[in-house]
Design an enzyme around this catalytic site. Structure first.
Site, mmCIF file in Angstrom:
data_model
loop_
_atom_site.group_PDB
_atom_site.id
_atom_site.type_symbol
_atom_site.label_atom_id
_atom_site.label_comp_id
_atom_site.label_asym_id
_atom_site.label_seq_id
_atom_site.Cartn_x
_atom_site.Cartn_y
_atom_site.Cartn_z
ATOM 1 C CB CYS A 71 17.565 45.762 88.744
ATOM 2 S SG CYS A 71 19.265 45.518 89.326
ATOM 3 C CB CYS A 77 24.588 42.680 86.919
ATOM 4 S SG CYS A 77 24.041 41.129 87.897
ATOM 5 C CB CYS A 80 18.010 39.248 86.397
ATOM 6 S SG CYS A 80 18.057 39.278 88.323
ATOM 7 C CB CYS A 160 21.161 43.398 93.869
ATOM 8 S SG CYS A 160 20.622 41.775 93.369
ATOM 9 C CG ASP A 386 15.699 18.047 94.613
ATOM 10 O OD1 ASP A 386 16.037 18.442 93.859
ATOM 11 O OD2 ASP A 386 15.631 18.658 95.931
ATOM 12 C CB CYS A 413 17.011 22.927 89.640
ATOM 13 S SG CYS A 413 18.705 21.996 89.680
#
Length: 479
Positions: A71, A77, A80, A160, A386, A413
């Protein structure tokens, strides 16, 4: 070593989620955004006992595993983290990070299933939230992601890598349209301006697209031309929903004071493991549809068959249930499944989705798990957790464990929150029997972890009644 020092060192490891441990001649420092094996020059920012924090100024020698980022926005940015690694190496790093955390909290044997990769790692996102702004002070209108390390500068991310071509086409069309109007973006300091965010959702299986323009009420432009422009864009999917959401809050979040449907309807349809889901503007839905199927298949595999002699007589609690995906997936193997979720819109969506899918043995309750759990008359035979990234509220944990169920499935997560909660579960006689991680978020520092906990205490309820106070436990752990 002192604050402001510039040092040269080598990255020995990268800990979850993005903490490079760098060995220098003057000692160990930590910094973000470096790969194992990188030789870097850093500046010390904070002198903390045992863990000075630094910032990477320059990569002097790249890791042997480093590759060119796919990318052009990478490094500018802030979206990521690992785009300069091969995907297999990234997954290996994430697996090592999670396994290391678990092994520090678990002093007994358990089954480790490793990491399950995402079936797609390019253009995998089914939801993107873009911000209006400028790339530099008083610059031209920009629309995209925030610049790394900045709350204000916005990079036009029209190439992106993690969203597909339809997102990029919509992004460019919307920016060009509003750049021509002269309308200003909402300024976070002065609290003035019109344009705030652009939310785009695209269903992987149906191809349906939602575009939501989020603005303040400062201006009242006619948005018919905006709607026409979107409908005429050359895209592969199909726009079925165009919304205008007004948000006059001073906080930089996507929320609604009120929403107007400019075109079509206020939702899109998506498929997941044979079920249909209506997804609205603010519905929670896993952002990687194909990997979500891997995650939920893993959940079902870990849980196994709850029936006895072919009879489904178990009651399952799905706490922090979102739009009820796991709740509905559990319906065929349970007598009843009760989902609890604090977001009202998600609860209504879950009820509607259950009707669409012809599921009648699921109940969805709206409210905080901490409070709602006291109001449920039924007792669970199995519990699924969760929770959000910060984990389970410490006051809710004793209430959950008071049920004394034989098994609990925890989907996390954020691995550090899971490990914190695991120590508390251990104190009540639960042990991890099986664990795995699923990469829902390629190229980012995030990873999902699935743990099956089994109650080792034959007299669990008596033990739990004299358990330590959760808030006191966390106070001791964090002191």
């Amino acid at each position: 070593m002192k604050k402001g020092s510039e040092l040269v060192g080598t990255v020995k490891e990268v800990r979850f989620p993005n903490k490079a441990i760098i060995e220098t001649e003057e000692g160990i420092v930590s910094a973000k955004n470096a790969l194992p094996g990188d030789k870097v020059r850093v500046r010390v920012l904070k002198m903390r006992k045992g863990n000075p924090e630094a910032m990477v100024l320059e990569v002097l020698e790249k890791s042997e595993k480093a590759v060119e980022a796919q990318c052009p926005h990478f490094g500018i940015c802030g979206g990521c983290t690992y785009l300069t690694m091969k995907y297999e190496d990234e997954c290996g790093l994430k697996e090592q990070q999670v396994k290391t955390l678990l092994d520090r909290a678990i002093d007994y044997e358990y089954k480790w299933d490793g990491i399950k990769q995402s079936p797609a790692y390019e253009g995998y996102r089914n939801k993107m939230e873009f911000s209006f702004g400028d790339e530099y002070k008083d610059g031209p209108l920009s629309l995209g992601m925030h610049k790394m390390g900045s709350m204000y500068d916005v990079i036009m991310t029209d190439k992106c890598y993690i969203c597909d071509e339809d997102y990029r086409t919509i992004l460019k069309g919307v920016r060009e349209f509003f750049a021509a109007t002269g309308l200003k973006f909402f300024h976070k300091v002065r609290h003035e301006g019109y344009l705030r965010h652009l939310l785009v959702r695209k269903a992987k299986y149906t191809g349906e697209i939602m575009v939501a323009l989020v603005t303040t009420s400062e201006a009242q432009p006619d948005l018919k031309a905006f709607t026409k422009m979107l409908i005429e864009l050359p895209i592969q999917g199909k726009i079925v929903s165009i919304l205008h959401t007004v948000n006059d809050s001073v906080s930089d979040v996507v929320k609604s004071d009120y929403t107007e449907v400019l075109f079509g309807r206020d939702y899109i349809d998506e498929k997941l493991l044979g079920l249909t889901f209506k997804i609205s503007e603010f519905s929670f839905f896993q952002t990687n549809t194909l990997s979500a199927e891997v995650l939920y298949s893993t959940v079902r595999d870990f849980i196994g068959d709850l029936s006895v002699d072919g009879v489904c007589d178990k009651t399952v609690f799905d706490l922090y249930s979102g739009t009820g995906t796991i709740t509905q997936l559990m319906s065929p193997v349970a007598k009843k499944v009760i989902g609890v979720e604090i977001v009202p819109e998600a609860v209504e969506a879950a009820k509607e989705n259950a009707k669409i899918n012809g599921i009648s043995n699921c109940d969805f309750l709206c409210g905080d798990v901490l409070k709602v759990i006291d109001e449920i008359e039924e007792k669970p035979d199995f519990i699924i957790l969760d929770p959000p990234r910060d984990g389970i509220h410490p006051k809710a944990l004793p209430k959950i464990l008071n049920y004394g169920v034989d098994r609990i499935l925890y989907v996390s997560c954020k691995a550090t929150s899971l490990v914190r909660d695991l120590e508390y579960f251990h104190s009540y006689g639960y042990k991890v029997e099986r664990a795995a991680c699923v990469d829902q978020f390629p190229w980012t520092a995030n990873i999902e972890t699935v743990c099956l906990l089994v109650n080792q205490n034959a007299k669990a309820k008596q033990h739990i009644n004299v358990g330590i106070d959760a808030e006191e436990y966390y106070r001791i752990q964090n002191s």
